[in-house]
Write an enzyme that holds these catalytic residues in place. Structure first.
Site, PDB file in Angstrom:
ATOM      1  N   LYS A   9       0.921  -1.185   0.175  1.00  0.00           N
ATOM      2  CA  LYS A   9       0.035   0.142  -0.026  1.00  0.00           C
ATOM      3  C   LYS A   9       1.162   1.204   0.067  1.00  0.00           C
ATOM      4  O   LYS A   9       2.011   1.118   0.389  1.00  0.00           O
ATOM      5  CB  LYS A   9      -0.977  -0.090   1.050  1.00  0.00           C
ATOM      6  CG  LYS A   9      -1.917  -1.382   1.321  1.00  0.00           C
ATOM      7  CD  LYS A   9      -2.857  -1.191   2.159  1.00  0.00           C
ATOM      8  CE  LYS A   9      -3.722  -2.570   2.139  1.00  0.00           C
ATOM      9  NZ  LYS A   9      -4.581  -2.445   3.538  1.00  0.00           N
ATOM     10  N   ARG A  85      -1.956 -14.553   3.430  1.00  0.00           N
ATOM     11  CA  ARG A  85      -2.685 -13.930   4.415  1.00  0.00           C
ATOM     12  C   ARG A  85      -2.032 -14.156   6.020  1.00  0.00           C
ATOM     13  O   ARG A  85      -1.893 -13.220   6.809  1.00  0.00           O
ATOM     14  CB  ARG A  85      -4.158 -14.606   4.760  1.00  0.00           C
ATOM     15  CG  ARG A  85      -4.928 -14.196   3.454  1.00  0.00           C
ATOM     16  CD  ARG A  85      -5.530 -12.953   3.325  1.00  0.00           C
ATOM     17  NE  ARG A  85      -6.369 -12.634   4.481  1.00  0.00           N
ATOM     18  CZ  ARG A  85      -7.213 -11.347   4.391  1.00  0.00           C
ATOM     19  NH1 ARG A  85      -7.075 -10.582   3.496  1.00  0.00           N
ATOM     20  NH2 ARG A  85      -7.925 -11.355   5.387  1.00  0.00           N
ATOM     21  N   THR A  91      -5.897  -8.058   9.920  1.00  0.00           N
ATOM     22  CA  THR A  91      -6.469  -6.664   9.563  1.00  0.00           C
ATOM     23  C   THR A  91      -5.630  -5.456  10.429  1.00  0.00           C
ATOM     24  O   THR A  91      -5.236  -4.582   9.908  1.00  0.00           O
ATOM     25  CB  THR A  91      -7.704  -6.779   9.267  1.00  0.00           C
ATOM     26  OG1 THR A  91      -8.361  -7.740   8.238  1.00  0.00           O
ATOM     27  CG2 THR A  91      -8.352  -5.252   8.643  1.00  0.00           C
ATOM     28  N   ARG A 102       2.465  -7.050   8.893  1.00  0.00           N
ATOM     29  CA  ARG A 102       1.818  -5.849   9.881  1.00  0.00           C
ATOM     30  C   ARG A 102       2.357  -5.970  11.214  1.00  0.00           C
ATOM     31  O   ARG A 102       2.294  -4.861  11.969  1.00  0.00           O
ATOM     32  CB  ARG A 102       0.264  -6.382   9.727  1.00  0.00           C
ATOM     33  CG  ARG A 102      -0.402  -5.809   8.457  1.00  0.00           C
ATOM     34  CD  ARG A 102      -1.731  -6.282   8.325  1.00  0.00           C
ATOM     35  NE  ARG A 102      -2.348  -5.717   6.807  1.00  0.00           N
ATOM     36  CZ  ARG A 102      -3.443  -6.593   6.312  1.00  0.00           C
ATOM     37  NH1 ARG A 102      -3.806  -7.618   7.187  1.00  0.00           N
ATOM     38  NH2 ARG A 102      -3.871  -6.178   5.282  1.00  0.00           N
ATOM     39  N   VAL A 109      -4.881   0.213  11.976  1.00  0.00           N
ATOM     40  CA  VAL A 109      -5.579  -0.436  10.894  1.00  0.00           C
ATOM     41  C   VAL A 109      -5.691   0.296   9.415  1.00  0.00           C
ATOM     42  O   VAL A 109      -5.819  -0.105   8.429  1.00  0.00           O
ATOM     43  CB  VAL A 109      -6.840  -0.922  11.353  1.00  0.00           C
ATOM     44  CG1 VAL A 109      -7.812   0.297  11.547  1.00  0.00           C
ATOM     45  CG2 VAL A 109      -7.521  -1.953  10.416  1.00  0.00           C
ATOM     46  N   ASN A 112      -2.093  -0.130   7.208  1.00  0.00           N
ATOM     47  CA  ASN A 112      -1.440  -1.292   7.504  1.00  0.00           C
ATOM     48  C   ASN A 112      -0.707  -1.983   6.203  1.00  0.00           C
ATOM     49  O   ASN A 112      -0.612  -2.913   6.353  1.00  0.00           O
ATOM     50  CB  ASN A 112      -2.804  -2.403   7.844  1.00  0.00           C
ATOM     51  CG  ASN A 112      -3.542  -2.366   6.910  1.00  0.00           C
ATOM     52  OD1 ASN A 112      -3.865  -1.979   5.605  1.00  0.00           O
ATOM     53  ND2 ASN A 112      -4.805  -3.424   7.244  1.00  0.00           N
ATOM     54  N   HIS A 115      -1.846  -5.348   1.237  1.00  0.00           N
ATOM     55  CA  HIS A 115      -2.878  -6.141   1.038  1.00  0.00           C
ATOM     56  C   HIS A 115      -2.669  -7.540   0.612  1.00  0.00           C
ATOM     57  O   HIS A 115      -1.656  -7.926  -0.173  1.00  0.00           O
ATOM     58  CB  HIS A 115      -3.722  -5.587  -0.025  1.00  0.00           C
ATOM     59  CG  HIS A 115      -4.814  -6.334  -0.945  1.00  0.00           C
ATOM     60  ND1 HIS A 115      -5.850  -6.582  -0.201  1.00  0.00           N
ATOM     61  CD2 HIS A 115      -4.817  -7.117  -1.874  1.00  0.00           C
ATOM     62  CE1 HIS A 115      -6.858  -7.399  -0.838  1.00  0.00           C
ATOM     63  NE2 HIS A 115      -6.164  -7.648  -1.800  1.00  0.00           N
ATOM     64  N   GLU A 126      -9.276 -10.108  -8.352  1.00  0.00           N
ATOM     65  CA  GLU A 126      -8.342  -8.958  -8.100  1.00  0.00           C
ATOM     66  C   GLU A 126      -7.038  -8.798  -9.197  1.00  0.00           C
ATOM     67  O   GLU A 126      -6.747  -8.032  -9.679  1.00  0.00           O
ATOM     68  CB  GLU A 126      -7.715  -9.073  -6.830  1.00  0.00           C
ATOM     69  CG  GLU A 126      -8.713  -8.639  -5.725  1.00  0.00           C
ATOM     70  CD  GLU A 126      -8.273  -9.017  -4.153  1.00  0.00           C
ATOM     71  OE1 GLU A 126      -9.003  -8.831  -3.192  1.00  0.00           O
ATOM     72  OE2 GLU A 126      -7.042  -9.363  -4.237  1.00  0.00           O
TER      73      GLU A 126
END
Ligand code: GTP
Ligand code: MG
Length: 148
Positions: A9, A85, A91, A102, A109, A112, A115, A126
């Site tokens: 991100k 994940r 999250t 993370r 949050v 973070n 993704h 996606e």
């Protein structure tokens, strides 16, 4: 072979975490099949986060995700969706264990860092949303027989 969509991100790019994140996926044994740096449009992001459109944080999420370039990637390998994940953490960074991206690199949050697709079906959606077919490379990894 399973694929997942992973994105660093804007905060992760700004904080120079791209190399660290790529390194973790490479070392784990996943194969990189697509990667690019993009400034995402709000339209693309609204589509990407369509499932969250009714959440109170939706517009701030779109603003955050369009606040700078993101590095989008496609990683391939056995159970990559589930494993990615786990490598990301929860999250909310406060719930993320040390050792996860993370859990190691963020606290909030709304900032973070990374993704990852939450299912094989969302990964397929996606990947086709963010990549053209000819941006994904099919290649044989020479370490394959040492990983599988
Ligand atoms: P992604 O990998 O980004 O999809 O995160 P996720 O699957 O762990 O969580 P989810 O899809 O539910 O939410 C998407 C993103 O919205 C999160 O990664 C956060 O950046 C943001 N988000 C989720 N919940 C909250 C919240 O309660 N407040 C704020 N400000 N942002 C949130
Ligand atoms: Mg999600």
């Amino acid at each position: 072979n399973e694929r997942s969509f992973v994105a660093v991100k804007p905060d992760g790019v700004q904080r120079r975490l791209v190399g660290e994140i790529v390194r973790r996926f490479e070392k784990r044994g996943f194969k990189l099949v697509g990667l690019k740096l993009v400034q995402a449009s709000e339209e693309l992001l609204r589509e990407h986060y369509w499932d969250l459109r009714n959440k109170p944080f939706f517009s701030s999420l779109i603003r955050y995700m369009s606040s700078g370039p993101v590095v989008v990637m496609v990683w391939q390998g056995l159970d990559v969706v589930k494993t990615a994940r786990k490598m990301l953490g929860e999250t909310n960074p406060a719930d993320s264990l040390p050792g996860t991206v993370r859990g190691d690199f963020c606290v909030e949050v709304g900032r973070n860092v990374i993704h990852g697709s939450d299912s094989v079906a969302s990964a397929q959606k996606e990947i086709s949303l963010w990549f053209r077919q000819n941006e994904l490379q099919l290649w044989e990894s020479s370490s394959r027989n040492w990983i599988y």
